[in-house]
Design a protein around this motif. Structure first.
Motif, PDB file in Angstrom:
ATOM      1  N   GLU A  39     -66.454 -90.355  10.247  1.00 50.07           N
ATOM      2  CA  GLU A  39     -65.538 -90.701   9.088  1.00 50.07           C
ATOM      3  C   GLU A  39     -64.477 -91.405  10.079  1.00 50.07           C
ATOM      4  O   GLU A  39     -63.658 -92.356   9.438  1.00 50.07           O
ATOM      5  CB  GLU A  39     -65.331 -89.734   8.262  1.00 50.07           C
ATOM      6  CG  GLU A  39     -66.504 -89.290   7.402  1.00 50.07           C
ATOM      7  CD  GLU A  39     -66.170 -87.883   6.467  1.00 50.07           C
ATOM      8  OE1 GLU A  39     -65.269 -87.489   6.811  1.00 50.07           O
ATOM      9  OE2 GLU A  39     -67.017 -87.639   5.681  1.00 50.07           O
ATOM     10  N   ALA A  40     -63.814 -90.668  11.249  1.00 50.97           N
ATOM     11  CA  ALA A  40     -62.756 -90.884  11.507  1.00 50.97           C
ATOM     12  C   ALA A  40     -62.928 -92.145  12.368  1.00 50.97           C
ATOM     13  O   ALA A  40     -61.780 -92.967  12.254  1.00 50.97           O
ATOM     14  CB  ALA A  40     -62.191 -89.828  12.727  1.00 50.97           C
ATOM     15  N   GLU A  41     -64.134 -92.402  12.997  1.00 53.65           N
ATOM     16  CA  GLU A  41     -64.240 -93.886  13.605  1.00 53.65           C
ATOM     17  C   GLU A  41     -64.401 -95.003  12.643  1.00 53.65           C
ATOM     18  O   GLU A  41     -63.767 -96.072  12.846  1.00 53.65           O
ATOM     19  CB  GLU A  41     -65.523 -93.749  14.136  1.00 53.65           C
ATOM     20  CG  GLU A  41     -65.442 -93.035  15.465  1.00 53.65           C
ATOM     21  CD  GLU A  41     -67.053 -92.820  16.386  1.00 53.65           C
ATOM     22  OE1 GLU A  41     -66.936 -92.683  17.463  1.00 53.65           O
ATOM     23  OE2 GLU A  41     -67.979 -93.307  15.440  1.00 53.65           O
ATOM     24  N   GLU A  42     -64.950 -94.739  11.435  1.00 51.12           N
ATOM     25  CA  GLU A  42     -64.874 -95.674  10.285  1.00 51.12           C
ATOM     26  C   GLU A  42     -63.543 -96.030   9.873  1.00 51.12           C
ATOM     27  O   GLU A  42     -63.295 -97.185   9.743  1.00 51.12           O
ATOM     28  CB  GLU A  42     -65.928 -95.214   8.924  1.00 51.12           C
ATOM     29  CG  GLU A  42     -67.152 -94.995   9.440  1.00 51.12           C
ATOM     30  CD  GLU A  42     -67.970 -96.391   9.649  1.00 51.12           C
ATOM     31  OE1 GLU A  42     -67.294 -97.319   9.003  1.00 51.12           O
ATOM     32  OE2 GLU A  42     -69.203 -96.223   9.716  1.00 51.12           O
ATOM     33  N   ALA A  43     -62.547 -94.852   9.695  1.00 51.33           N
ATOM     34  CA  ALA A  43     -61.362 -95.294   9.089  1.00 51.33           C
ATOM     35  C   ALA A  43     -60.618 -96.258  10.164  1.00 51.33           C
ATOM     36  O   ALA A  43     -59.784 -97.022   9.950  1.00 51.33           O
ATOM     37  CB  ALA A  43     -60.671 -93.904   8.947  1.00 51.33           C
TER      38      ALA A  43
END
Length: 461
Positions: free
Chosen positions: A217-221
């Motif tokens: 999720e952090a990478e997507e953000a």
């Protein structure tokens, strides 16, 4: 090493495992003490059975049996009769009695910890049930020094084993965390550093690949943020290039308009009534165009110049805007309505505020003309103790969702096909320069209302 995430996790894991082993150590030692005492009772019972099998035992044999059992005397109760089976001299008075038939966990732990703390040797009485129901109870007298030494030896072995388990578990967890967590985090950091070195390069935007849900999720953000930032940088680059081009065009256009203004000044002296009526409008339009070109050139060097504030008739500004927009309404489909109190004045820069009103009215006119039907544009105003409130209302088709999302963003908020969305951006910037605000008050299928607020004080909104 311990300043890194993996190092601190390793240290924390060792501490937590050791803490867990301490919680295991206390009941383990208590259980060992009970087993030790039960073992002495069992040995004493075996020794007493030897005596019961043969009533005649030598003193030497009786002492040997007591030594093997590690007790001083044995009392066995059979058939309600209490009998001292084996005995020897007890060197000290008995300090305490422990009945192992009625014990609880808390009591066992308390007695075990007390025995570990007390270093002096004492005599204690231990009562228990005989093995295989060979009697009602068995009672022995023992000294505590061997018991305490055995408990300490057992505790040290437990702590040593716990340390080995803790270190081994911590090492496994250390490498697991490095592989599943620290390594992906370092990958994100490397990707951020690569992107920071050249944010315009779309190839350097992170590609999410983490298996951990939260890290993914952090990478997507981060990917979304980098994509938006790259697009914004490209837009700024395009705006900068466009600004240079506009500055060049404005420079040449200013020269052309200056010449046109000179010709208009000569025409102004003719005696034709129609010319007398139209020339002032032409002269004012050319003057504003020259002023706009000069402002554009100044904007290319810095920002919009600070407004030269003065008390100006709002009716005069709106009338000039309506006059120019009526000429563009060739079919005469649009009604231009002024709803402004008589002689109402506002403190503005006349040229800049003219551009604000003309952008709002022109957008409204173009929106109505796209429908091919008649409509109305109304400019109303009122004032209070705080400031002036000006509304520009039309009966057009309203703003679509996309236009509302990027209302004051250049090249995004345009509604009309072929438009660039610069009108509202310019108007909003000019109003903010006056310390006021420009907001979309209402928009629906039929009609849109923009509201301008100008404060009477010197503060900003």
């Amino acid at each position: 090493m311990f300043n890194s995430l993996s190092g601190r996790l390793l240290l924390l894991t060792v501490m937590l495992v050791m803490l867990a082993e301490i919680f295991i150590f206390v009941p383990s030692v208590a259980q060992y003490r009970q087993s030790y005492l039960l073992d002495r009772l069992e040995r004493a019972q075996i020794a007493s059975l030897a005596l019961l099998a043969d009533d005649v035992l030598t003193v030497e044999l009786e002492e040997e049996l007591l030594d093997n059992a590690e007790v001083f005397n044995v009392v066995l109760r059979r058939d309600e009769a209490r009998q001292l089976v084996l005995s020897s001299v007890v060197p000290e008075p008995i300090k305490a009695t422990f009945d192992l038939r009625n014990t609880d966990a808390i009591g066992l732990i308390r007695d075990a910890m007390t025995r570990l703390i007390k270093s002096q040797n004492e005599m204690i009485r231990v009562i228990g049930a005989p093995v295989r129901e060979a009697g009602l109870l068995i009672e022995v007298t023992i000294e505590t020094a061997p018991l305490r030494n055995a408990m300490i030896d057992y505790g040290l072995r437990i702590l040593f084993l716990s340390s080995i388990i803790s270190i081994f578990t911590s090492i496994l967890l250390f490498f697991a965390i490095r592989y599943f967590l620290v390594k992906p985090i370092k990958g994100v950091i490397v990707s951020m550093q690569r992107y920071a070195s050249s944010p315009e390069d779309m190839r350097r935007i992170i590609k999410p690949s983490a298996g951990v849900v939260e890290l993914r999720e952090a990478e997507e953000a981060l990917k979304k943020l980098q994509t938006e930032l790259t697009a914004s940088l490209k837009q700024k680059e395009h705006l900068a290039q466009l600004g240079k081009g506009v500055a060049k065009v404005s420079h040449d256009l200013r020269n052309i308009l200056t010449s046109a203004q000179l010709f208009a000044d000569r025409i102004e002296f003719t005696k034709d009534p129609l010319v007398d009526r139209l020339v002032p409008k032409i002269v004012n339009s050319i003057r504003r165009a020259v002023s706009l070109c000069e402002s554009t050139l100044a904007f290319g060097r810095a920002e919009e110049p600070a407004p030269a504030l003065a008390m100006v008739s709002l009716t005069e500004i709106v009338s000039d805007v309506f006059e120019s927009e009526r000429l563009a309404d060739e079919g005469g489909l649009i009604s231009f309505v002024e709803d402004i109190p008589f002689m109402m004045k506002v403190r503005v820069d006349q040229e800049q505020f003219f551009r604000v009103i003309v952008n709002l009215v022109r957008n409204a006119r173009q929106a109505i003309m796209t429908t091919g039907q008649s409509g109305e544009i109304r400019v109303s105003a009122h004032e209070d103790n705080e400031g002036w409130w000006i509304e520009v209302k039309d009966t057009g088709p309203g703003l679509p969702d996309k236009a509302r999302e990027h209302l004051f963003t250049p090249f995004h908020g345009g509604v009309r096909k072929g438009g660039f969305g610069l009108g509202l951006t310019i108007a909003e910037e000019l109003v903010r320069g006056h310390g006021g605000s420009l907001t979309l008050k209402e928009t629906k299928k039929i009609g849109t209302v923009f509201e301008i607020y100008l404060p009477k004080g010197e503060g900003t909104v």
